[in-house]
Scaffold this motif. Sequence first.
Motif, PDB file in Angstrom:
ATOM      1  N   ALA A   1       0.829  -1.209   0.000  1.00 60.32           N
ATOM      2  CA  ALA A   1       0.000   0.000   0.000  1.00 60.32           C
ATOM      3  C   ALA A   1       0.861   1.256   0.000  1.00 60.32           C
ATOM      4  N   SER A   2       1.950   1.252   0.786  1.00 60.49           N
ATOM      5  CA  SER A   2       2.815   2.438   0.814  1.00 60.49           C
ATOM      6  C   SER A   2       3.512   2.638  -0.525  1.00 60.49           C
ATOM      7  N   LEU A   3       3.887   1.545  -1.170  1.00 64.04           N
ATOM      8  CA  LEU A   3       4.503   1.641  -2.488  1.00 64.04           C
ATOM      9  C   LEU A   3       3.509   2.222  -3.486  1.00 64.04           C
ATOM     10  N   MET A   4       2.261   1.767  -3.402  1.00 62.82           N
ATOM     11  CA  MET A   4       1.239   2.255  -4.326  1.00 62.82           C
ATOM     12  C   MET A   4       0.949   3.733  -4.078  1.00 62.82           C
ATOM     13  N   SER A   5       0.851   4.132  -2.809  1.00 64.36           N
ATOM     14  CA  SER A   5       0.531   5.539  -2.507  1.00 64.36           C
ATOM     15  C   SER A   5       1.679   6.487  -2.859  1.00 64.36           C
ATOM     16  N   SER A   6       2.909   5.945  -2.939  1.00 60.42           N
ATOM     17  CA  SER A   6       4.051   6.788  -3.310  1.00 60.42           C
ATOM     18  C   SER A   6       4.096   7.066  -4.802  1.00 60.42           C
ATOM     19  N   GLY A   7       3.319   6.330  -5.543  1.00 61.31           N
ATOM     20  CA  GLY A   7       3.301   6.504  -6.989  1.00 61.31           C
ATOM     21  C   GLY A   7       4.412   5.771  -7.710  1.00 61.31           C
ATOM     22  N   ALA A   8       5.180   4.984  -6.970  1.00 60.69           N
ATOM     23  CA  ALA A   8       6.317   4.272  -7.564  1.00 60.69           C
ATOM     24  C   ALA A   8       5.910   2.885  -8.045  1.00 60.69           C
ATOM     25  N   VAL A   9       4.751   2.800  -8.649  1.00 65.36           N
ATOM     26  CA  VAL A   9       4.307   1.500  -9.144  1.00 65.36           C
ATOM     27  C   VAL A   9       4.462   1.450 -10.654  1.00 65.36           C
ATOM     28  N   GLY A  10       4.670   0.269 -11.136  1.00 63.38           N
ATOM     29  CA  GLY A  10       4.825   0.094 -12.566  1.00 63.38           C
ATOM     30  C   GLY A  10       4.335  -1.282 -12.966  1.00 63.38           C
ATOM     31  N   PRO A  11       4.844  -1.782 -14.066  1.00 64.56           N
ATOM     32  CA  PRO A  11       4.356  -3.064 -14.562  1.00 64.56           C
ATOM     33  C   PRO A  11       4.651  -4.237 -13.621  1.00 64.56           C
ATOM     34  N   VAL A  12       5.766  -4.198 -12.903  1.00 67.78           N
ATOM     35  CA  VAL A  12       6.082  -5.306 -11.988  1.00 67.78           C
ATOM     36  C   VAL A  12       5.077  -5.330 -10.841  1.00 67.78           C
ATOM     37  N   TYR A  13       4.762  -4.154 -10.298  1.00 70.04           N
ATOM     38  CA  TYR A  13       3.772  -4.056  -9.221  1.00 70.04           C
ATOM     39  C   TYR A  13       2.434  -4.615  -9.706  1.00 70.04           C
ATOM     40  N   SER A  14       2.037  -4.215 -10.893  1.00 62.60           N
ATOM     41  CA  SER A  14       0.767  -4.692 -11.455  1.00 62.60           C
ATOM     42  C   SER A  14       0.777  -6.201 -11.638  1.00 62.60           C
ATOM     43  N   LEU A  15       1.890  -6.730 -12.092  1.00 63.69           N
ATOM     44  CA  LEU A  15       2.017  -8.171 -12.289  1.00 63.69           C
ATOM     45  C   LEU A  15       1.884  -8.911 -10.959  1.00 63.69           C
ATOM     46  N   VAL A  16       2.576  -8.410  -9.935  1.00 61.40           N
ATOM     47  CA  VAL A  16       2.542  -9.066  -8.626  1.00 61.40           C
ATOM     48  C   VAL A  16       1.144  -8.962  -8.018  1.00 61.40           C
ATOM     49  N   GLN A  17       0.497  -7.788  -8.117  1.00 62.42           N
ATOM     50  CA  GLN A  17      -0.863  -7.648  -7.577  1.00 62.42           C
ATOM     51  C   GLN A  17      -1.822  -8.553  -8.331  1.00 62.42           C
ATOM     52  N   SER A  18      -1.653  -8.657  -9.631  1.00 63.19           N
ATOM     53  CA  SER A  18      -2.496  -9.554 -10.425  1.00 63.19           C
ATOM     54  C   SER A  18      -2.322 -11.004  -9.971  1.00 63.19           C
ATOM     55  N   ALA A  19      -1.088 -11.383  -9.690  1.00 65.76           N
ATOM     56  CA  ALA A  19      -0.838 -12.749  -9.213  1.00 65.76           C
ATOM     57  C   ALA A  19      -1.531 -12.992  -7.878  1.00 65.76           C
ATOM     58  N   ALA A  20      -1.455 -12.013  -6.975  1.00 67.03           N
ATOM     59  CA  ALA A  20      -2.105 -12.160  -5.671  1.00 67.03           C
ATOM     60  C   ALA A  20      -3.621 -12.300  -5.824  1.00 67.03           C
ATOM     61  N   MET A  21      -4.164 -11.685  -6.859  1.00 72.84           N
ATOM     62  CA  MET A  21      -5.603 -11.743  -7.105  1.00 72.84           C
ATOM     63  C   MET A  21      -5.996 -12.933  -7.983  1.00 72.84           C
ATOM     64  N   GLY A  22      -5.001 -13.735  -8.389  1.00 76.72           N
ATOM     65  CA  GLY A  22      -5.295 -14.913  -9.208  1.00 76.72           C
ATOM     66  C   GLY A  22      -5.481 -14.599 -10.675  1.00 76.72           C
ATOM     67  N   GLY A  23      -4.943 -13.492 -11.130  1.00 78.36           N
ATOM     68  CA  GLY A  23      -5.112 -13.070 -12.516  1.00 78.36           C
ATOM     69  C   GLY A  23      -3.963 -13.470 -13.414  1.00 78.36           C
ATOM     70  N   TYR A  24      -3.761 -12.649 -14.453  1.00 83.93           N
ATOM     71  CA  TYR A  24      -2.758 -12.959 -15.476  1.00 83.93           C
ATOM     72  C   TYR A  24      -1.344 -13.059 -14.925  1.00 83.93           C
ATOM     73  N   GLY A  25      -1.055 -12.447 -13.783  1.00 81.10           N
ATOM     74  CA  GLY A  25       0.294 -12.433 -13.228  1.00 81.10           C
ATOM     75  C   GLY A  25       0.725 -13.721 -12.560  1.00 81.10           C
ATOM     76  N   VAL A  26      -0.200 -14.646 -12.353  1.00 81.53           N
ATOM     77  CA  VAL A  26       0.130 -15.887 -11.647  1.00 81.53           C
ATOM     78  C   VAL A  26       1.286 -16.629 -12.320  1.00 81.53           C
ATOM     79  N   ALA A  27       1.208 -16.810 -13.615  1.00 81.13           N
ATOM     80  CA  ALA A  27       2.254 -17.570 -14.317  1.00 81.13           C
ATOM     81  C   ALA A  27       3.603 -16.878 -14.217  1.00 81.13           C
ATOM     82  N   GLY A  28       3.632 -15.579 -14.431  1.00 78.09           N
ATOM     83  CA  GLY A  28       4.899 -14.844 -14.388  1.00 78.09           C
ATOM     84  C   GLY A  28       5.521 -14.831 -13.007  1.00 78.09           C
ATOM     85  N   VAL A  29       4.718 -14.571 -11.980  1.00 78.28           N
ATOM     86  CA  VAL A  29       5.250 -14.498 -10.621  1.00 78.28           C
ATOM     87  C   VAL A  29       5.634 -15.893 -10.129  1.00 78.28           C
ATOM     88  N   THR A  30       4.848 -16.902 -10.489  1.00 77.60           N
ATOM     89  CA  THR A  30       5.207 -18.280 -10.127  1.00 77.60           C
ATOM     90  C   THR A  30       6.545 -18.645 -10.753  1.00 77.60           C
TER      91      THR A  30
END
Length: 185
Positions: free
Chosen positions: A100-129
């Motif tokens: 949450a602190s990383l997101m509120s700092s505005g320092a998020v990018g494609p890696v953050y999105s990928l990791v959050q997607s993996a946590a939510m069971g989305g497209y990022g699961v394969a990449g993060v796994t």
Amino acid sequence: MSGRAIQEFATGGYTFLSQKAPAAADAVSKSIVGAVERAHEVNWKELANKTVEAVKENPRIAIVPAATVAGAVVAPVLMGPVLGAVGFSTVGPVAGSWAASLMSSGAVGPVYSLVQSAAMGGYGVAGVTSMFSGAGAVAGALASTASTGTGAKNETAVSDPEEEQKEEEGGETMTGDTLRPRSEL
């Protein structure tokens, strides 16, 4: 995908390749045929017996590959708890967490999105796994190499003290069934 579908896909790909780049298709074909011919020349039973014999004589040689595989298998199992520990959850970043602190700092990018997607069971699961698996394999290899001392020197393990002295003097080293000068290794 069925065996028939795979065969049709491979045949279609080869047909396309042979029409567009015949030299490349020929090279691929020769390479595959050569690999299959060499695989038929291997005495697999003898290879397995020699491997078992070598591991019995020096069990440490099996530690690094075993730890590497174990790391690659175990690390993805830890993915969910690790992502949760840093604040990635199935409904979004956890309030007050590192995510949450990383997101509120505005320092998020494609890696953050990928990791959050993996946590939510989305497209990022394969990449993060895959990232966890690769990191686990590296960690397993490094840990086992450090604990066994196999990575301390660039040499083949030698049990005969005379051979050890030859090796230290830059002489010959045993590799498999052949004796080779160190310069050829």
